[in-house]
Design a protein around this motif. Structure first.
Motif, PDB file in Angstrom:
ATOM      1  N   HIS A  54     -48.464 -50.223 -48.646  1.00 16.92           N
ATOM      2  CA  HIS A  54     -47.481 -49.953 -49.708  1.00 16.92           C
ATOM      3  C   HIS A  54     -46.118 -50.589 -49.400  1.00 16.92           C
ATOM      4  O   HIS A  54     -45.157 -50.363 -50.128  1.00 16.92           O
ATOM      5  N   ALA A  55     -46.025 -51.349 -48.324  1.00 17.30           N
ATOM      6  CA  ALA A  55     -44.785 -52.074 -48.029  1.00 17.30           C
ATOM      7  C   ALA A  55     -44.844 -53.408 -48.767  1.00 17.30           C
ATOM      8  O   ALA A  55     -45.853 -54.110 -48.723  1.00 17.30           O
ATOM      9  N   VAL A  56     -43.753 -53.736 -49.455  1.00 17.03           N
ATOM     10  CA  VAL A  56     -43.783 -54.918 -50.317  1.00 17.03           C
ATOM     11  C   VAL A  56     -42.441 -55.638 -50.231  1.00 17.03           C
ATOM     12  O   VAL A  56     -41.393 -54.993 -50.125  1.00 17.03           O
ATOM     13  N   ALA A  69     -34.230 -61.203 -50.390  1.00 13.85           N
ATOM     14  CA  ALA A  69     -35.535 -60.533 -50.321  1.00 13.85           C
ATOM     15  C   ALA A  69     -35.508 -59.543 -49.178  1.00 13.85           C
ATOM     16  O   ALA A  69     -34.846 -59.762 -48.160  1.00 13.85           O
ATOM     17  N   ARG A  70     -36.206 -58.435 -49.372  1.00 11.72           N
ATOM     18  CA  ARG A  70     -36.306 -57.403 -48.332  1.00 11.72           C
ATOM     19  C   ARG A  70     -37.541 -56.562 -48.635  1.00 11.72           C
ATOM     20  O   ARG A  70     -38.062 -56.590 -49.760  1.00 11.72           O
ATOM     21  N   THR A  71     -37.969 -55.807 -47.606  1.00  4.57           N
ATOM     22  CA  THR A  71     -39.146 -54.960 -47.789  1.00  4.57           C
ATOM     23  C   THR A  71     -38.726 -53.608 -48.352  1.00  4.57           C
ATOM     24  O   THR A  71     -37.721 -53.046 -47.919  1.00  4.57           O
ATOM     25  N   VAL A  72     -39.494 -53.107 -49.309  1.00 14.37           N
ATOM     26  CA  VAL A  72     -39.328 -51.722 -49.766  1.00 14.37           C
ATOM     27  C   VAL A  72     -40.714 -51.076 -49.831  1.00 14.37           C
ATOM     28  O   VAL A  72     -41.730 -51.735 -49.618  1.00 14.37           O
ATOM     29  N   ILE A  73     -40.681 -49.777 -50.114  1.00 16.46           N
ATOM     30  CA  ILE A  73     -41.941 -49.044 -50.219  1.00 16.46           C
ATOM     31  C   ILE A  73     -42.309 -48.859 -51.692  1.00 16.46           C
ATOM     32  O   ILE A  73     -41.463 -48.461 -52.501  1.00 16.46           O
ATOM     33  N   LEU A  74     -43.552 -49.174 -52.010  1.00 13.49           N
ATOM     34  CA  LEU A  74     -44.048 -48.951 -53.369  1.00 13.49           C
ATOM     35  C   LEU A  74     -44.199 -47.452 -53.594  1.00 13.49           C
ATOM     36  O   LEU A  74     -44.850 -46.765 -52.803  1.00 13.49           O
ATOM     37  N   PHE A  84     -40.145 -48.546 -57.123  1.00 12.38           N
ATOM     38  CA  PHE A  84     -39.568 -48.452 -55.784  1.00 12.38           C
ATOM     39  C   PHE A  84     -38.259 -47.677 -55.919  1.00 12.38           C
ATOM     40  O   PHE A  84     -37.824 -47.388 -57.043  1.00 12.38           O
ATOM     41  N   ALA A  85     -37.631 -47.332 -54.790  1.00 11.12           N
ATOM     42  CA  ALA A  85     -36.391 -46.555 -54.859  1.00 11.12           C
ATOM     43  C   ALA A  85     -35.426 -47.039 -53.793  1.00 11.12           C
ATOM     44  O   ALA A  85     -35.834 -47.492 -52.715  1.00 11.12           O
ATOM     45  N   SER A  86     -34.134 -46.930 -54.106  1.00 11.08           N
ATOM     46  CA  SER A  86     -33.110 -47.410 -53.177  1.00 11.08           C
ATOM     47  C   SER A  86     -31.745 -46.888 -53.603  1.00 11.08           C
ATOM     48  O   SER A  86     -31.618 -46.228 -54.634  1.00 11.08           O
ATOM     49  N   GLN A  87     -30.762 -47.237 -52.791  1.00  9.75           N
ATOM     50  CA  GLN A  87     -29.374 -46.990 -53.174  1.00  9.75           C
ATOM     51  C   GLN A  87     -28.986 -48.015 -54.236  1.00  9.75           C
ATOM     52  O   GLN A  87     -29.155 -49.203 -54.014  1.00  9.75           O
ATOM     53  N   GLY A  89     -25.988 -48.750 -55.108  1.00  6.14           N
ATOM     54  CA  GLY A  89     -24.707 -49.396 -54.793  1.00  6.14           C
ATOM     55  C   GLY A  89     -24.826 -50.524 -53.784  1.00  6.14           C
ATOM     56  O   GLY A  89     -23.849 -51.237 -53.542  1.00  6.14           O
ATOM     57  N   GLY A  90     -25.990 -50.715 -53.177  1.00  3.26           N
ATOM     58  CA  GLY A  90     -26.171 -51.755 -52.162  1.00  3.26           C
ATOM     59  C   GLY A  90     -26.474 -53.111 -52.790  1.00  3.26           C
ATOM     60  O   GLY A  90     -26.514 -53.237 -54.026  1.00  3.26           O
ATOM     61  N   PRO A  91     -26.704 -54.105 -51.947  1.00  7.20           N
ATOM     62  CA  PRO A  91     -26.921 -55.464 -52.459  1.00  7.20           C
ATOM     63  C   PRO A  91     -28.050 -55.587 -53.491  1.00  7.20           C
ATOM     64  O   PRO A  91     -27.879 -56.245 -54.523  1.00  7.20           O
ATOM     65  N   LYS A  92     -29.183 -54.932 -53.244  1.00  4.32           N
ATOM     66  CA  LYS A  92     -30.272 -55.124 -54.208  1.00  4.32           C
ATOM     67  C   LYS A  92     -29.944 -54.477 -55.546  1.00  4.32           C
ATOM     68  O   LYS A  92     -30.274 -55.002 -56.607  1.00  4.32           O
ATOM     69  N   GLY A  93     -29.236 -53.325 -55.486  1.00  5.89           N
ATOM     70  CA  GLY A  93     -28.822 -52.665 -56.721  1.00  5.89           C
ATOM     71  C   GLY A  93     -27.818 -53.516 -57.491  1.00  5.89           C
ATOM     72  O   GLY A  93     -27.884 -53.621 -58.714  1.00  5.89           O
ATOM     73  N   ARG A 148     -23.863 -46.241 -48.047  1.00 10.83           N
ATOM     74  CA  ARG A 148     -23.210 -47.388 -47.392  1.00 10.83           C
ATOM     75  C   ARG A 148     -24.214 -48.424 -46.871  1.00 10.83           C
ATOM     76  O   ARG A 148     -23.891 -49.219 -45.990  1.00 10.83           O
ATOM     77  N   GLN A 149     -25.445 -48.396 -47.396  1.00  6.68           N
ATOM     78  CA  GLN A 149     -26.477 -49.308 -46.902  1.00  6.68           C
ATOM     79  C   GLN A 149     -26.012 -50.759 -46.994  1.00  6.68           C
ATOM     80  O   GLN A 149     -25.483 -51.180 -48.010  1.00  6.68           O
ATOM     81  N   SER A 150     -26.228 -51.471 -45.892  1.00  6.16           N
ATOM     82  CA  SER A 150     -25.936 -52.905 -45.758  1.00  6.16           C
ATOM     83  C   SER A 150     -24.450 -53.226 -45.573  1.00  6.16           C
ATOM     84  O   SER A 150     -24.079 -54.395 -45.490  1.00  6.16           O
TER      85      SER A 150
HETATM   86  C1  LIG Z   1     -41.400 -51.145 -44.014  1.00  6.17           C
HETATM   87  C2  LIG Z   1     -40.034 -51.024 -44.641  1.00  6.17           C
HETATM   88  C3  LIG Z   1     -39.865 -50.213 -45.740  1.00  6.17           C
HETATM   89  C4  LIG Z   1     -38.624 -50.102 -46.351  1.00  6.17           C
HETATM   90  N1  LIG Z   1     -38.514 -49.341 -47.473  1.00  6.17           N
HETATM   91  C5  LIG Z   1     -37.328 -49.294 -48.129  1.00  6.17           C
HETATM   92  C6  LIG Z   1     -37.229 -48.610 -49.387  1.00  6.17           C
HETATM   93  O1  LIG Z   1     -38.209 -48.044 -49.913  1.00  6.17           O
HETATM   94  N2  LIG Z   1     -36.023 -48.597 -49.994  1.00  6.17           N
HETATM   95  C7  LIG Z   1     -34.920 -49.218 -49.459  1.00  6.17           C
HETATM   96  O2  LIG Z   1     -33.855 -49.155 -50.057  1.00  6.17           O
HETATM   97  N3  LIG Z   1     -35.001 -49.896 -48.288  1.00  6.17           N
HETATM   98  C8  LIG Z   1     -36.177 -49.954 -47.614  1.00  6.17           C
HETATM   99  N4  LIG Z   1     -36.264 -50.657 -46.439  1.00  6.17           N
HETATM  100  C9  LIG Z   1     -35.043 -51.336 -45.928  1.00  6.17           C
HETATM  101  C10 LIG Z   1     -34.838 -52.655 -46.697  1.00  6.17           C
HETATM  102  O3  LIG Z   1     -35.758 -53.629 -46.232  1.00  6.17           O
HETATM  103  C11 LIG Z   1     -33.411 -53.187 -46.578  1.00  6.17           C
HETATM  104  O4  LIG Z   1     -33.036 -53.323 -45.214  1.00  6.17           O
HETATM  105  C12 LIG Z   1     -32.406 -52.280 -47.257  1.00  6.17           C
HETATM  106  O5  LIG Z   1     -32.930 -51.710 -48.457  1.00  6.17           O
HETATM  107  C13 LIG Z   1     -31.123 -53.054 -47.614  1.00  6.17           C
HETATM  108  O6  LIG Z   1     -31.439 -54.070 -48.530  1.00  6.17           O
HETATM  109  P1  LIG Z   1     -30.320 -54.803 -49.423  1.00  6.17           P
HETATM  110  O7  LIG Z   1     -29.162 -55.041 -48.486  1.00  6.17           O
HETATM  111  O8  LIG Z   1     -30.962 -56.063 -49.851  1.00  6.17           O
HETATM  112  O9  LIG Z   1     -29.979 -53.886 -50.573  1.00  6.17           O
HETATM  113  C14 LIG Z   1     -37.502 -50.790 -45.819  1.00  6.17           C
HETATM  114  C15 LIG Z   1     -37.672 -51.624 -44.693  1.00  6.17           C
HETATM  115  C16 LIG Z   1     -38.924 -51.741 -44.122  1.00  6.17           C
HETATM  116  C17 LIG Z   1     -39.096 -52.665 -42.944  1.00  6.17           C
END
Ligand SMILES: Cc1cc2nc3c(=O)[nH]c(=O)nc-3n(C[C@H](O)[C@H](O)[C@H](O)COP(=O)(O)O)c2cc1C
Length: 221
Positions: A54-56, A69-74, A84-87, A89-93, A148-150
């Motif tokens: 489920h890592a993508v 590009a970065r990995t997130v969880i499906l 997927f879910a994240s902050q 306010g960070g770069p991807k958002g 404050r991610q990233s």
């Molecule tokens: C296996 C794995 C799963 C991850 N899952 C998430 C996730 O579900 N959501 C998330 O925000 N970041 C996740 N991360 C961290 C991101 O890869 C990334 O470091 C973080 O989201 C900051 O990304 P950005 O600066 O592009 O916004 C995961 C990293 C790894 C290695």
């Protein structure tokens, strides 16, 4: 036999897929939607022990076209798309706010498979994001609350202090939700399934959004 010595030689000697024994993609038997085929492949990856199936890799681009590009969880796959879910306010958002075009790349090497999901990503309604946050374990809720991610971090101790305060806050108030926590859904216009084969060419099957449902076609490998 001489051992490979240079990095180039060592890379060339590495296997990519566990052959023989790869599954076969039969385009004639493909289901009507990419959602169904994806779910079948994901189930297969889970059942055959692919690590973190489920890592993508999520790719986004900012308004100027710089790609990140970065990995997130499906989190789910529904009729609406891939979640997927994240902050926010960070770069991807920020990328997604400026430019909703995004792509997910799944790699399940143990099965010789890649799936690419391309389309537009949008934040879910606040209630869905809230429910996603509250379903996370304490430690994950605390990490989400730190936010404050990233951003540049001065020291690990600085993070430890922020995390400890966040953990205390989320355990003291089980309804507390990080303000920026956002569930996103990637609604695909294009989904490509790539299957390596034991001895023949790779098979690539593309689903494209069409007027009525999905059109499928093969791609040159
Ligand atoms: C296996 C794995 C799963 C991850 N899952 C998430 C996730 O579900 N959501 C998330 O925000 N970041 C996740 N991360 C961290 C991101 O890869 C990334 O470091 C973080 O989201 C900051 O990304 P950005 O600066 O592009 O916004 C995961 C990293 C790894 C290695």
């Amino acid at each position: 036999m001489t051992e490979p010595v240079t990095l180039r030689e060592r890379l060339r000697a590495l296997p990519t897929f566990p052959r023989p024994g790869l599954p076969v993609l039969d385009p004639g038997a493909a289901p009507a939607t990419p959602h169904e085929l994806f779910t079948t492949w994901l189930d297969d990856a889970i059942e055959t022990g692919v690590l973190a199936p489920h890592a993508v890799v999520l790719s986004t681009a900012d308004a100027a076209g710089n790609v990140h590009a970065r990995t997130v969880i499906l989190k789910d796959v529904t009729d609406e798309g891939w979640w997927f879910a994240s902050q926010s306010g960070g770069p991807k958002g920020r990328d997604l706010e400026a430019n909703p075009h995004a792509s997910m790349t799944f790699l399940w090497p143990g099965r010789g498979r890649q799936v690419r999901v391309t389309g537009t990503a949008a934040p879910a309604d606040p209630e869905t994001s809230r429910a996603d946050f509250l379903a996370r374990p304490d430690l994950s809720r605390a990490a989400g609350l730190v936010d404050r991610q990233s951003e540049p971090l001065g020291s690990l101790a600085e993070y430890d202090a922020a995390f400890a305060a966040a953990l205390q806050a989320v355990t003291a108030d089980r309804g507390l939700v990080a303000p920026g926590w956002t569930a996103f859904v990637l609604a695909p216009t294009d989904v490509e399934f790539w299957q390596a084969s034991d001895d023949g060419p790779h098979v690539r099957l593309r689903y494209r959004e069409a007027d009525a449902g999905w059109a499928t076609g093969l791609l040159w490998p």
